[in-house]
Motif scaffolding. Structure first.
Motif, PDB file in Angstrom:
ATOM      1  N   VAL A  13       2.134   1.661  -3.580  1.00 41.50           N
ATOM      2  CA  VAL A  13       1.055   2.124  -4.459  1.00 41.50           C
ATOM      3  C   VAL A  13       0.829   3.622  -4.253  1.00 41.50           C
ATOM      4  O   VAL A  13       0.724   4.388  -5.216  1.00 41.50           O
ATOM      5  CB  VAL A  13      -0.249   1.337  -4.203  1.00 41.50           C
ATOM      6  N   THR A  14       0.771   4.047  -3.005  1.00 42.56           N
ATOM      7  CA  THR A  14       0.563   5.463  -2.694  1.00 42.56           C
ATOM      8  C   THR A  14       1.702   6.315  -3.234  1.00 42.56           C
ATOM      9  O   THR A  14       1.473   7.372  -3.836  1.00 42.56           O
ATOM     10  CB  THR A  14       0.419   5.658  -1.179  1.00 42.56           C
ATOM     11  N   PRO A  74       0.810  -1.230   0.000  1.00 43.00           N
ATOM     12  CA  PRO A  74       0.000   0.000   0.000  1.00 43.00           C
ATOM     13  C   PRO A  74       0.841   1.278   0.000  1.00 43.00           C
ATOM     14  O   PRO A  74       0.465   2.268  -0.637  1.00 43.00           O
ATOM     15  CB  PRO A  74      -0.824  -0.108   1.278  1.00 43.00           C
ATOM     16  N   PHE A 104      -3.102   8.582   0.066  1.00 47.14           N
ATOM     17  CA  PHE A 104      -3.453   7.297   0.667  1.00 47.14           C
ATOM     18  C   PHE A 104      -4.963   7.236   0.943  1.00 47.14           C
ATOM     19  O   PHE A 104      -5.631   6.265   0.580  1.00 47.14           O
ATOM     20  CB  PHE A 104      -2.657   7.096   1.960  1.00 47.14           C
ATOM     21  N   LEU A 120      -5.499  -0.443  -2.449  1.00 45.16           N
ATOM     22  CA  LEU A 120      -4.193  -0.237  -1.838  1.00 45.16           C
ATOM     23  C   LEU A 120      -3.290  -1.458  -1.980  1.00 45.16           C
ATOM     24  O   LEU A 120      -2.095  -1.333  -2.215  1.00 45.16           O
ATOM     25  CB  LEU A 120      -4.348   0.125  -0.356  1.00 45.16           C
ATOM     26  N   TRP A 121      -3.859  -2.661  -1.796  1.00 47.59           N
ATOM     27  CA  TRP A 121      -3.039  -3.860  -1.845  1.00 47.59           C
ATOM     28  C   TRP A 121      -3.012  -4.518  -3.220  1.00 47.59           C
ATOM     29  O   TRP A 121      -2.036  -5.166  -3.571  1.00 47.59           O
ATOM     30  CB  TRP A 121      -3.509  -4.895  -0.820  1.00 47.59           C
ATOM     31  N   ILE A 140      -7.101   7.070  -2.302  1.00 49.42           N
ATOM     32  CA  ILE A 140      -7.144   5.717  -2.876  1.00 49.42           C
ATOM     33  C   ILE A 140      -8.064   4.836  -2.048  1.00 49.42           C
ATOM     34  O   ILE A 140      -8.879   4.085  -2.599  1.00 49.42           O
ATOM     35  CB  ILE A 140      -5.729   5.112  -2.950  1.00 49.42           C
ATOM     36  N   TYR A 141      -7.957   4.923  -0.733  1.00 48.44           N
ATOM     37  CA  TYR A 141      -8.785   4.096   0.147  1.00 48.44           C
ATOM     38  C   TYR A 141     -10.274   4.417  -0.027  1.00 48.44           C
ATOM     39  O   TYR A 141     -11.107   3.515  -0.081  1.00 48.44           O
ATOM     40  CB  TYR A 141      -8.360   4.285   1.599  1.00 48.44           C
TER      41      TYR A 141
END
Length: 118
Positions: free
Chosen positions: A14-15, A11, A36, A48-49, A39-40
């Motif tokens: 990705v962020t 995560p 972050f 995120l994952w 995206i969440y």
């Protein structure tokens, strides 16, 4: 173990990747925590994952196994002494060689990972 660590930290990767691409596209980047949360909120935990996880694990396996797995063979190959002891020079040279080769081998997976995350 390094693959597990990259899975846990995916995560953050990705962020970071989205933050970098967003700064190039919009010119007004958000902070890390804002990106972050964005995206969440829009994609959830999977956002995120999920992106790039398979490429992340592949890259880590290629890099770690190439670097750690080939090190003893390269070190012994570079050790020119007739004795059983290895010199510091052969250890450094072996580390440089295996690290470089592992980086070359894992670079295509790294490119795929970044493109999947962006």
């Amino acid at each position: 173990s390094s693959s597990i660590a990259t899975c846990i930290l995916n995560p953050m990767d990705v962020t970071k990747t989205r933050l970098q691409t967003q700064a190039q596209l919009s010119g007004r980047p958000l902070s890390f925590s804002q990106t972050f949360l964005s995206i969440y909120r829009s994609q959830g935990v999977v956002g995120l994952w999920g992106p790039g996880l398979s490429a992340t694990v592949l890259r880590e396996m290629l890099y770690s196994s190439g670097r750690i797995g080939c090190y003893p063979a390269v070190r012994d190959l570079l050790n020119s002494n007739e004795t059983d002891s290895t010199t510091l020079t052969s250890k450094i040279a072996a580390a440089l060689c295996t690290g470089t080769l592992a980086s070359f081998a894992s670079n295509p997976a790294d490119v795929v990972k970044i493109r999947m995350m962006a």
